[in-house]
Design a protein around this motif. Sequence first.
Motif, short mmCIF file in Angstrom:
data_model
loop_
_atom_site.label_atom_id
_atom_site.label_comp_id
_atom_site.label_asym_id
_atom_site.label_seq_id
_atom_site.Cartn_x
_atom_site.Cartn_y
_atom_site.Cartn_z
N ILE A 232 0.84 -1.20 0.00
CA ILE A 232 0.00 0.00 0.00
C ILE A 232 0.87 1.25 0.00
N LEU A 233 0.44 2.26 -0.77
CA LEU A 233 1.01 3.61 -0.69
C LEU A 233 -0.02 4.53 -0.06
N ILE A 234 0.39 5.28 0.96
CA ILE A 234 -0.47 6.30 1.57
C ILE A 234 0.21 7.65 1.39
N ALA A 235 -0.39 8.51 0.59
CA ALA A 235 0.14 9.86 0.37
C ALA A 235 -0.73 10.83 1.16
N ALA A 236 -0.14 11.44 2.17
CA ALA A 236 -0.93 12.29 3.05
C ALA A 236 -0.10 13.47 3.54
N HIS A 237 -0.19 13.80 4.83
CA HIS A 237 0.30 15.07 5.34
C HIS A 237 1.11 14.87 6.62
N GLY A 238 1.84 15.91 7.00
CA GLY A 238 2.70 15.81 8.15
C GLY A 238 1.98 15.34 9.40
N ASN A 239 0.82 15.92 9.70
CA ASN A 239 0.14 15.58 10.95
C ASN A 239 -0.71 14.32 10.86
N SER A 240 -1.35 14.07 9.74
CA SER A 240 -2.11 12.82 9.63
C SER A 240 -1.15 11.62 9.65
N LEU A 241 0.03 11.78 9.07
CA LEU A 241 1.02 10.70 9.12
C LEU A 241 1.68 10.60 10.49
N ARG A 242 1.90 11.73 11.16
CA ARG A 242 2.42 11.67 12.53
C ARG A 242 1.44 10.93 13.43
N ALA A 243 0.15 11.16 13.24
CA ALA A 243 -0.86 10.45 14.03
C ALA A 243 -0.74 8.94 13.81
N LEU A 244 -0.56 8.54 12.57
CA LEU A 244 -0.45 7.13 12.25
C LEU A 244 0.84 6.54 12.81
N ILE A 245 1.94 7.27 12.69
CA ILE A 245 3.22 6.82 13.24
C ILE A 245 3.14 6.69 14.76
N LYS A 246 2.43 7.61 15.40
CA LYS A 246 2.25 7.53 16.86
C LYS A 246 1.63 6.18 17.24
N TYR A 247 0.64 5.78 16.47
CA TYR A 247 -0.03 4.51 16.73
C TYR A 247 0.88 3.32 16.42
N LEU A 248 1.49 3.33 15.23
CA LEU A 248 2.29 2.18 14.80
C LEU A 248 3.50 1.95 15.69
N ASP A 249 4.13 3.05 16.14
CA ASP A 249 5.35 2.93 16.95
C ASP A 249 5.09 3.11 18.43
N ASN A 250 3.81 3.25 18.80
CA ASN A 250 3.43 3.39 20.22
C ASN A 250 4.20 4.52 20.90
N ILE A 251 4.16 5.69 20.27
CA ILE A 251 4.88 6.86 20.76
C ILE A 251 4.02 7.61 21.77
N ALA A 252 4.62 8.01 22.86
CA ALA A 252 3.89 8.71 23.93
C ALA A 252 3.43 10.10 23.46
N ASP A 253 2.36 10.59 24.10
CA ASP A 253 1.81 11.90 23.74
C ASP A 253 2.87 12.99 23.77
N GLU A 254 3.70 12.97 24.82
CA GLU A 254 4.68 14.04 24.99
C GLU A 254 5.86 13.90 24.03
N ASP A 255 6.03 12.72 23.43
CA ASP A 255 7.18 12.51 22.53
C ASP A 255 6.82 12.73 21.06
N ILE A 256 5.56 12.56 20.70
CA ILE A 256 5.18 12.70 19.29
C ILE A 256 5.38 14.14 18.81
N VAL A 257 5.37 15.10 19.74
CA VAL A 257 5.52 16.50 19.35
C VAL A 257 6.88 16.76 18.71
N ASP A 258 7.86 15.91 18.98
CA ASP A 258 9.20 16.11 18.45
C ASP A 258 9.45 15.34 17.14
#
Length: 230
Positions: free
Chosen positions: A179-205
Amino acid sequence: MKNTRVVLLRHGQSVWNKENRFTGWANVPLSEQGEAEARNAGVKLKEQDFQFDACYTSMLDRAIKTSNLALEQLDSLWIPVQHDWHLNERHYGNLQGLNKAETAQEFGDEQVHVWRRSYDVEPPQVSDDSKYYPGNDRRYEGIDHSQIPHGESLKDTYDRVLPFWNGTVVPNIESGSDILIAAHGNSLRALIKYLDNIADEDIVDVEIPTGSPLVYEFDEQMKPVKSYYL
């Protein structure tokens, strides 16, 4: 059996990226550099022998154009492409269209940093009669107005991206599709947060560069086993 692969591709530089403006759901085009970045992403994917079975993009031209330019390099413009508003950029509310540096001068660096980088703070909201309210855009005519944002935090973006990922994309991956997903900085950051189990305070960086394919490989249990930029 090979791992199934998903490539996350932030759109190439947009005109407003170049001008340092808050963009959000405003439908601005790619810059010349952004178009070159999108084509180059396709070249990188071709060099690594990627072949996609399906593509998902947001409803915004800069993501759609990025996917088209990348897929063209792969001779894959024919594959199914689904445009969905759940993959849209975070809606920046009344900040949309404003220059980030000028906004910082007006409201202070600290306040703008909170609006931009905090996980759960929403920006000033647009009114229903604003040109930046998506309910006035024909693209979103079929969406219940209760779902249409007036301004979003990253958490709000996460809350709309995840159901789309789990309900629409995951079943396609489970069938063995790349699959290719072409999207945006924040929608992809949201997905990466989920996939990599990144904490709320760490995703901001976490920053995602424009036009750089980010590959995730999944095992049969849909667990990410590897991720890397091309």
